[in-house]
Write a protein that holds these residues in place. Sequence first.
Motif, PDB file in Angstrom:
ATOM      1  N   GLY A 116      14.446   6.476  -6.794  1.00  0.00           N
ATOM      2  CA  GLY A 116      13.113   5.919  -6.683  1.00  0.00           C
ATOM      3  C   GLY A 116      11.995   6.722  -7.293  1.00  0.00           C
ATOM      4  O   GLY A 116      10.829   6.353  -7.172  1.00  0.00           O
ATOM      5  N   LYS A 142       5.552   0.088  -4.896  1.00  0.00           N
ATOM      6  CA  LYS A 142       6.642  -0.240  -5.808  1.00  0.00           C
ATOM      7  C   LYS A 142       6.103  -0.574  -7.188  1.00  0.00           C
ATOM      8  O   LYS A 142       5.115  -1.311  -7.332  1.00  0.00           O
ATOM      9  CB  LYS A 142       7.432  -1.433  -5.248  1.00  0.00           C
ATOM     10  CG  LYS A 142       8.654  -1.835  -6.059  1.00  0.00           C
ATOM     11  CD  LYS A 142       9.382  -2.981  -5.366  1.00  0.00           C
ATOM     12  CE  LYS A 142      10.622  -3.432  -6.117  1.00  0.00           C
ATOM     13  NZ  LYS A 142      11.323  -4.528  -5.417  1.00  0.00           N
ATOM     14  N   GLN A 146       7.544  -1.856 -11.098  1.00  0.00           N
ATOM     15  CA  GLN A 146       8.653  -2.329 -11.928  1.00  0.00           C
ATOM     16  C   GLN A 146       8.182  -2.513 -13.367  1.00  0.00           C
ATOM     17  O   GLN A 146       7.037  -2.928 -13.610  1.00  0.00           O
ATOM     18  CB  GLN A 146       9.179  -3.678 -11.429  1.00  0.00           C
ATOM     19  CG  GLN A 146       9.643  -3.696  -9.984  1.00  0.00           C
ATOM     20  CD  GLN A 146      10.186  -5.060  -9.607  1.00  0.00           C
ATOM     21  OE1 GLN A 146      11.261  -5.474 -10.040  1.00  0.00           O
ATOM     22  NE2 GLN A 146       9.418  -5.784  -8.792  1.00  0.00           N
ATOM     23  N   GLN A 169       6.143  -3.483  -0.388  1.00  0.00           N
ATOM     24  CA  GLN A 169       7.594  -3.442  -0.535  1.00  0.00           C
ATOM     25  C   GLN A 169       8.216  -2.141  -0.036  1.00  0.00           C
ATOM     26  O   GLN A 169       9.433  -1.948  -0.137  1.00  0.00           O
ATOM     27  CB  GLN A 169       7.975  -3.651  -2.009  1.00  0.00           C
ATOM     28  CG  GLN A 169       7.547  -4.992  -2.575  1.00  0.00           C
ATOM     29  CD  GLN A 169       8.195  -6.142  -1.845  1.00  0.00           C
ATOM     30  OE1 GLN A 169       9.419  -6.184  -1.699  1.00  0.00           O
ATOM     31  NE2 GLN A 169       7.394  -7.082  -1.357  1.00  0.00           N
ATOM     32  N   GLY A 170       7.397  -1.241   0.498  1.00  0.00           N
ATOM     33  CA  GLY A 170       7.924   0.013   1.017  1.00  0.00           C
ATOM     34  C   GLY A 170       8.684   0.785  -0.046  1.00  0.00           C
ATOM     35  O   GLY A 170       8.204   0.964  -1.166  1.00  0.00           O
ATOM     36  N   ASP A 186      11.607  -0.167  -1.272  1.00  0.00           N
ATOM     37  CA  ASP A 186      12.574  -1.074  -1.870  1.00  0.00           C
ATOM     38  C   ASP A 186      12.692  -0.812  -3.376  1.00  0.00           C
ATOM     39  O   ASP A 186      11.681  -0.706  -4.080  1.00  0.00           O
ATOM     40  CB  ASP A 186      12.150  -2.519  -1.631  1.00  0.00           C
ATOM     41  CG  ASP A 186      13.049  -3.504  -2.352  1.00  0.00           C
ATOM     42  OD1 ASP A 186      14.264  -3.465  -2.099  1.00  0.00           O
ATOM     43  OD2 ASP A 186      12.539  -4.272  -3.185  1.00  0.00           O
ATOM     44  N   LEU A 187      13.920  -0.694  -3.865  1.00  0.00           N
ATOM     45  CA  LEU A 187      14.148  -0.396  -5.279  1.00  0.00           C
ATOM     46  C   LEU A 187      14.924  -1.501  -5.995  1.00  0.00           C
ATOM     47  O   LEU A 187      15.432  -1.277  -7.090  1.00  0.00           O
ATOM     48  CB  LEU A 187      14.907   0.935  -5.421  1.00  0.00           C
ATOM     49  CG  LEU A 187      14.153   2.179  -4.947  1.00  0.00           C
ATOM     50  CD1 LEU A 187      15.065   3.397  -4.966  1.00  0.00           C
ATOM     51  CD2 LEU A 187      12.920   2.419  -5.799  1.00  0.00           C
ATOM     52  N   THR A 188      14.985  -2.669  -5.385  1.00  0.00           N
ATOM     53  CA  THR A 188      15.682  -3.770  -6.035  1.00  0.00           C
ATOM     54  C   THR A 188      14.789  -4.394  -7.108  1.00  0.00           C
ATOM     55  O   THR A 188      13.565  -4.468  -6.968  1.00  0.00           O
ATOM     56  CB  THR A 188      16.083  -4.850  -5.017  1.00  0.00           C
ATOM     57  OG1 THR A 188      14.901  -5.312  -4.331  1.00  0.00           O
ATOM     58  CG2 THR A 188      17.065  -4.296  -4.011  1.00  0.00           C
ATOM     59  N   ASP A 203      13.047  -7.254  -8.951  1.00  0.00           N
ATOM     60  CA  ASP A 203      12.562  -8.584  -8.619  1.00  0.00           C
ATOM     61  C   ASP A 203      12.260  -9.299  -9.937  1.00  0.00           C
ATOM     62  O   ASP A 203      11.216  -9.086 -10.557  1.00  0.00           O
ATOM     63  CB  ASP A 203      11.303  -8.489  -7.756  1.00  0.00           C
ATOM     64  CG  ASP A 203      10.843  -9.842  -7.230  1.00  0.00           C
ATOM     65  OD1 ASP A 203      11.115 -10.856  -7.897  1.00  0.00           O
ATOM     66  OD2 ASP A 203      10.199  -9.884  -6.172  1.00  0.00           O
ATOM     67  N   THR A 230       8.837   4.319  -7.206  1.00  0.00           N
ATOM     68  CA  THR A 230       7.924   4.289  -6.068  1.00  0.00           C
ATOM     69  C   THR A 230       6.795   5.287  -6.286  1.00  0.00           C
ATOM     70  O   THR A 230       7.020   6.496  -6.334  1.00  0.00           O
ATOM     71  CB  THR A 230       8.663   4.628  -4.760  1.00  0.00           C
ATOM     72  OG1 THR A 230       9.801   3.774  -4.630  1.00  0.00           O
ATOM     73  CG2 THR A 230       7.746   4.441  -3.556  1.00  0.00           C
TER      74      THR A 230
END
Length: 362
Positions: A35, A213, A215, A258-259, A261-263, A265, A295
């Motif tokens: 992350g 988060k 991306q 999203q805290g 979360d590393l997925t 999207d 992150t």
Amino acid sequence: MKIAIVGAGIVGSTAAYYLSKEKEVEVTVFDHGLGQATKAAAGIISPWFSKRRNKAWYRMARLGADFYQELVSDLGNDGYDKSFYDQSGVALLKKDDSKLDGLYEHAETRLEESPIIGELSIKNASTLPEFTGFNRYLYASGGARVEGAELTATLIKASGFEKLEGQVTLSPLDDGTYEIDGQTFDKVILACGAWLGQTLEPLGFEVDVRPQKGQLRDYFFEGMDTGKLPVLMPEGELDVIPFAGGKISVGASHENDQGFDLTVDEAVLEVLEEEAKTYFPDLSTDKSFSERVGTRAYTSDFSPFFGEVPELKNVFVASGLGSSGLTTGPLIGKNLVDLVMNRPGNLDSTDYPVANYIKKQD
């Protein structure tokens, strides 16, 4: 002197590199490898257009842009590849392009203290035929692009220090030293970004740092000469960042809910792609792509901080860098080294007070 660095992102890797130049220092770098904001960052070094009223932040960002010249020179002198950094120029857009004139005047006032800005001018869109969707843009030739993952990998390699992967626990010992992963250290640098709270809260500290988060997508085009294109900075979240070799990075998202979360999207990235196509239509042509997720760390007032932790002597921290981390991170890392070595840096840590964000709970 034994020093631990927790976190091998932009701050920690820079600290490791400059500590490697110190005599009688032994350093171990710890990094859990997940992350990290820097690894997922294709950054833009161009702080001069900002209208943030926080003068301490702007000074840090301005000096951070300047510091890249020293950092790149040092790595080059040590024999390392410098292609992670390129002053390709930046092209700034406004939805109402009449606002470019005021922004030009604003940036012009900063030329004297930041000559690195280089050529500053408003240009017609016809001078950038690869891009569409605007009539004019504000250009600064000194703006740069940085590939974060390549930079941190180069810094760690150049440091020569061991990097251990995995999450760690910081334990103060009675003699004023600290234990991490079964090793004892005289001083500790916590450069773990959004995970700072997870490190300090078990010791009874309240930490004002939250995750965001981010991306982005890297697009790859065969036979396209992208190396000489400037970074395109439309108004809003989107940036279009060309690199050499037919690579274009598009992003990055700013997701506050999203805290850790590393997925990936796809829906978020598709929105960014569709917007990017209005400026760079070649995104609709044949290409391949890959995706990155990281992150960022933010404080409640969006200000970065660094210095020694109150009530934890010889523990130094930096966090809250947010989306300007690639601009400010190397300079903060170098200043942390100066603090650790008990000498003044070119930033005063009291302007970025740790006590505002890390407090001992009653």
